[in-house]
Scaffold this motif. Structure first.
Motif, PDB file in Angstrom:
ATOM      1  N   ARG B  61       0.814  -1.239   0.000  1.00  0.00           N
ATOM      2  CA  ARG B  61       0.000   0.000   0.000  1.00  0.00           C
ATOM      3  C   ARG B  61       0.840   1.279   0.000  1.00  0.00           C
ATOM      4  N   VAL B  62       2.139   1.169   0.057  1.00  0.00           N
ATOM      5  CA  VAL B  62       2.986   2.363   0.044  1.00  0.00           C
ATOM      6  C   VAL B  62       3.979   2.304  -1.099  1.00  0.00           C
ATOM      7  N   THR B  63       4.266   3.496  -1.614  1.00  0.00           N
ATOM      8  CA  THR B  63       5.257   3.641  -2.681  1.00  0.00           C
ATOM      9  C   THR B  63       6.101   4.860  -2.363  1.00  0.00           C
ATOM     10  N   VAL B  64       7.400   4.731  -2.503  1.00  0.00           N
ATOM     11  CA  VAL B  64       8.280   5.867  -2.326  1.00  0.00           C
ATOM     12  C   VAL B  64       8.875   6.207  -3.696  1.00  0.00           C
ATOM     13  N   LEU B  65       8.861   7.495  -3.993  1.00  0.00           N
ATOM     14  CA  LEU B  65       9.441   7.989  -5.241  1.00  0.00           C
ATOM     15  C   LEU B  65      10.589   8.930  -4.907  1.00  0.00           C
ATOM     16  N   LEU B  66      11.650   8.796  -5.649  1.00  0.00           N
ATOM     17  CA  LEU B  66      12.826   9.629  -5.430  1.00  0.00           C
ATOM     18  C   LEU B  66      13.184  10.347  -6.724  1.00  0.00           C
ATOM     19  N   ASN B  67      13.267  11.657  -6.660  1.00  0.00           N
ATOM     20  CA  ASN B  67      13.697  12.463  -7.805  1.00  0.00           C
ATOM     21  C   ASN B  67      14.983  13.177  -7.407  1.00  0.00           C
ATOM     22  N   LYS B  68      16.079  12.619  -7.823  1.00  0.00           N
ATOM     23  CA  LYS B  68      17.368  13.162  -7.422  1.00  0.00           C
ATOM     24  C   LYS B  68      17.670  14.488  -8.098  1.00  0.00           C
ATOM     25  N   THR B  69      17.065  14.708  -9.258  1.00  0.00           N
ATOM     26  CA  THR B  69      17.324  15.943  -9.997  1.00  0.00           C
ATOM     27  C   THR B  69      16.891  17.159  -9.190  1.00  0.00           C
ATOM     28  N   VAL B  70      15.721  17.053  -8.587  1.00  0.00           N
ATOM     29  CA  VAL B  70      15.204  18.173  -7.798  1.00  0.00           C
ATOM     30  C   VAL B  70      15.270  17.895  -6.305  1.00  0.00           C
ATOM     31  N   LYS B  71      15.929  16.826  -5.938  1.00  0.00           N
ATOM     32  CA  LYS B  71      16.092  16.438  -4.530  1.00  0.00           C
ATOM     33  C   LYS B  71      14.752  16.387  -3.808  1.00  0.00           C
ATOM     34  N   HIS B  72      13.901  15.549  -4.322  1.00  0.00           N
ATOM     35  CA  HIS B  72      12.545  15.437  -3.811  1.00  0.00           C
ATOM     36  C   HIS B  72      12.198  13.972  -3.578  1.00  0.00           C
ATOM     37  N   LEU B  73      11.505  13.770  -2.486  1.00  0.00           N
ATOM     38  CA  LEU B  73      11.103  12.422  -2.069  1.00  0.00           C
ATOM     39  C   LEU B  73       9.610  12.465  -1.759  1.00  0.00           C
ATOM     40  N   SER B  74       8.906  11.425  -2.125  1.00  0.00           N
ATOM     41  CA  SER B  74       7.489  11.398  -1.772  1.00  0.00           C
ATOM     42  C   SER B  74       7.081  10.010  -1.297  1.00  0.00           C
ATOM     43  N   LEU B  75       6.061  10.003  -0.460  1.00  0.00           N
ATOM     44  CA  LEU B  75       5.479   8.760   0.035  1.00  0.00           C
ATOM     45  C   LEU B  75       4.028   8.731  -0.392  1.00  0.00           C
TER      46      LEU B  75
END
Lengths: 115, 115
Positions: B61-75
């Motif tokens: 039920r959880v997904t983590v996304l990592l965008n290193k270009t903009v240094k952003h993390l989401s759950l």
């Protein structure tokens, strides 16, 4: 997952007294222990890191003579808040680093209230 | 110094909807990120982690996304349930290979699930 306990869960003390908080890793050996402090509605702030049998390393701004850390065994670490004052009222959380796990575990926390 | 922060301090979501909690980090050298859930009066609980060589990781039920270009993390939490109500922290570790994890916590987002 690993089991971590803290005692006491809550403590209320008078200003000027000392309070000892115990952290136990119940089913694994913790060669490193992290101690965190969390003020209401704030994040966890690392206070110090200790290795079993060695002196603790304190983060900047944390008084080592006020927050005494003992890590005498692989399953027990203690944090003693000496001469506690109302501004020391906080939620204290231990976090043992376990072998062979990679995951970091946290204790349930100790709520300290200094009157 | 380096820091990890969050965009939204409070997020209210209808039960059954998906939740997205965001986090910005500033240390471009960090290579390991973790999401924790903290219920009131308890210690943080590991949810999911991701290494910097990945963009996405899924759990139950959880997904983590990592965008290193903009240094952003989401759950992302799918089909949010009342039991998901808690404060969520992103955290970073400068070096996953370092063994013991000296974790730096972000400021936290409170998730409120509306029944």
């Amino acid at each position: 997952g690993a089991v971590v306990s803290q005692h006491p869960s809550r403590v209320i003390c008078k200003s000027g007294t000392s309070v000892k908080i115990e952290c136990r890793s119940l089913d694994f050996q913790a060669t490193t222990m992290f101690w965190y402090r969390q003020f209401p509605k704030q994040s966890l702030m690392l206070m110090a890191t200790s290795n079993e049998g060695s002196k603790a390393t304190y983060e900047q701004g944390v008084e080592k003579d006020k927050f005494l850390i003992n890590h005498a065994s692989l399953t027990l670490s203690t944090l003693t808040v000496t001469s506690a004052h109302p501004e020391d009222s906080s939620f204290y959380i231990c976090s043992p680093a376990a072998i062979p796990y990679n995951e970091q575990f946290f204790g349930p926390g100790t709520r300290l209230t200094v009157l | 110094g380096e820091s990890v922060g969050l965009h939204l301090p409070t997020l209210s979501v209808q039960e059954g909807d998906n939740s997205i909690i965001n986090c910005a980090y500033s240390n471009s050298a960090s290579d390991y990120f973790i999401w924790y859930k903290q219920e009131s009066g308890k210690g943080p609980q590991f949810i999911i982690d991701i290494r910097s060589n990945m963009d996405k990781r899924q759990g139950q039920r959880v997904t983590v996304l990592l965008n290193k270009t903009v240094k952003h993390l989401s759950l992302q939490i799918a089909a949010t349930q009342p039991g998901d109500s808690a404060v969520y922290f992103c955290a970073e570790n400068p070096s996953f290979s370092g063994g013991y994890q000296k974790v730096t916590f972000g400021t936290g987002t409170k998730l409120q699930v509306i029944p």
